[in-house]
Design a protein around this motif. Structure first.
Motif, mmCIF file in Angstrom:
data_model
loop_
_atom_site.group_PDB
_atom_site.id
_atom_site.type_symbol
_atom_site.label_atom_id
_atom_site.label_comp_id
_atom_site.label_asym_id
_atom_site.label_seq_id
_atom_site.Cartn_x
_atom_site.Cartn_y
_atom_site.Cartn_z
ATOM 1 N N ARG A 152 0.854 -1.180 0.000
ATOM 2 C CA ARG A 152 0.000 0.000 0.000
ATOM 3 C C ARG A 152 0.896 1.238 0.000
ATOM 4 N N PRO A 153 0.489 2.322 -0.673
ATOM 5 C CA PRO A 153 1.348 3.515 -0.740
ATOM 6 C C PRO A 153 1.643 4.109 0.629
ATOM 7 N N VAL A 154 2.891 4.547 0.796
ATOM 8 C CA VAL A 154 3.303 5.241 2.015
ATOM 9 C C VAL A 154 3.957 6.563 1.607
ATOM 10 N N PRO A 155 3.906 7.565 2.499
ATOM 11 C CA PRO A 155 4.526 8.859 2.169
ATOM 12 C C PRO A 155 6.026 8.706 1.914
ATOM 13 N N ASN A 156 6.500 9.378 0.880
ATOM 14 C CA ASN A 156 7.923 9.355 0.557
ATOM 15 C C ASN A 156 8.229 10.615 -0.246
ATOM 16 N N TYR A 212 4.438 5.421 -3.448
ATOM 17 C CA TYR A 212 5.604 4.569 -3.206
ATOM 18 C C TYR A 212 5.185 3.312 -2.451
ATOM 19 N N LEU A 213 5.603 2.138 -2.964
ATOM 20 C CA LEU A 213 5.246 0.844 -2.375
ATOM 21 C C LEU A 213 6.514 0.178 -1.821
ATOM 22 N N PRO A 214 6.740 0.211 -0.533
ATOM 23 C CA PRO A 214 7.974 -0.373 0.018
ATOM 24 C C PRO A 214 8.095 -1.864 -0.230
ATOM 25 N N GLY A 215 6.966 -2.577 -0.283
ATOM 26 C CA GLY A 215 7.017 -4.017 -0.506
ATOM 27 C C GLY A 215 7.535 -4.397 -1.878
ATOM 28 N N VAL A 216 7.364 -3.517 -2.855
ATOM 29 C CA VAL A 216 7.892 -3.770 -4.197
ATOM 30 C C VAL A 216 9.415 -3.819 -4.154
#
Length: 382
Positions: free
Chosen positions: A41-45, A78-82
């Protein structure tokens, strides 16, 4: 031979080699939110946001209009899991025996035969049109998305922009992102429906955006090349078109297993020392244009043969590095599960679930918790 899935990681989800069900190969995923793992899920970056602002200028220069850009990036992020999955995929290795145990499992063969029967008229029409065997098309469908059941639901714009921003393969993924935007601008799919794998591979047969642009087909005639639809016709046609334009020869088999001293026509390969040998043709190489791996191409060919009514491989594989045959590993998984140490299935593939079960059993007996299977462990479980 060890198989290391590099590049785009196609087929990992459907094969169960990345995060699958059953067989002792599955890995736990992060907590889910709205159907997706939390880390997808998108997170602030702020750095990503700045990159997107700069990218918009490059996209505009490539012919993407502001309306498409605004729609595409509305809700994207931004997707950290990607990034985590991109870093981890190079570590994956399996023997050919393990790969085929999953690629041509009893469940996949059964589902493949059922899918082939359901879509026989479409598949036969595709074979007539493109010259690609209907069973081969079906097998690729099976390896890439488990016959449409595991197409991926990660937003493609978020996935490809995250990977382009990350920079490890930035130029490649920026090219994929621009291609994805052009697909949206063309009206083939809406941004909300453009979903796929964590790496941006899309639809029933997992096309990356540039391959979609080059090879996707509107087989249904509705004006859209909809590889995401519940109806797999456009996706299957796109796969047939891809193979036809990448060297497929009508009427030629992909290859076959060679046993004993039988004469082999075609190139002879033995991907795993001591294992089966295969005589392969130019159509084997055409399959490798879809995914450049001998194991993948053998998996497609063998699954296609099984879907068409053929039987399992006749040659056996040697014991693994721990001295266990596939039958030994299956028995070990069954015995562990029977004693309350669940391996998540018994397919003879020793993955994270089986290793966790072994460690738990070893700890319960006061043994060193190695998680490694062995003949001695199998005897002790007996």
């Amino acid at each position: 031979m060890n198989i290391s899935r590099r590049g785009f990681g196609l087929g990992l989800m459907a094969l169960g080699l990345g995060a699958c069900s059953g067989g002792g190969t599955s890995t736990s995923l992060p907590r889910t939110v709205g159907g997706l793992p939390a880390d997808l899920r998108p997170v602030p970056n702020a750095a990503y946001d700045a990159w997107v602002a700069g990218f918009r200028q490059r996209a505009s220069a490539a012919g993407i209009n502001n309306s498409t850009l605004n729609t595409a990036f509305r809700g994207a992020g931004y997707l950290p899991g990607v990034i985590k999955r991109d870093r981890n995929q190079t570590e994956f290795k399996r023997s050919l025996e393990d790969y085929l145990s999953i690629a041509a499992s009893d469940e996949r063969v059964s589902k493949g035969r059922a899918a082939f029967a359901r879509h026989r008229s479409t598949l036969n029409a595709l074979e007539q049109t493109y010259g690609v065997d209907a069973e081969i098309i079906t097998a690729i469908w099976g390896l890439e998305s488990f016959f449409g059941e595991r197409r991926g639901d990660v937003p493609v714009i978020s996935a490809t922009s995250t990977l382009a921003f990350d920079g490890r393969r930035g130029a490649f993924f920026e090219k994929q992102l621009i291609a994805a935007l052009k697909i949206l601008q063309n009206g083939d799919i809406s941004a909300a429906r453009m979903t796929g794998s964590w790496a941006g591979a899309m639809g029933h047969t997992q096309f990356i955006p540039t391959s979609y642009q080059a090879f996707a087909v509107d087989f249904t005639g509705d004006g859209r090349r909809d590889i995401w639809s519940e109806d797999p016709s456009d996706a299957l046609a796109s796969t047939a078109a891809y193979l036809a334009r990448n060297g497929w020869t009508r009427g030629l088999r992909w290859g076959r297993e060679v046993t004993g001293t039988a004469a082999a026509s075609g190139s002879l390969i033995q991907p795993q020392a001591g294992g089966p040998k295969f005589a392969v043709t130019s159509n084997f190489r055409a399959i490798k244009r879809y995914n450049n791996s001998d194991a993948y191409a053998i998996g497609v060919g063998h699954l296609a043969d099984r879907i068409g009514g053929g039987g399992p491989l006749r040659s056996s594989f040697p014991p693994d590095a721990n001295g266990l045959t596939k039958d030994d590993r299956i028995l070990l998984q069954k015995r562990l599960t029977a004693k309350g140490f669940d391996t998540g299935g018994a397919d003879g593939v020793i993955g994270p679930n089986s290793e966790t079960a072994i460690r738990a059993y070893q700890q319960s007996r006061g043994l060193p918790a190695t998680g490694t299977p062995s003949p001695a462990l199998l005897r002790e479980l007996g």
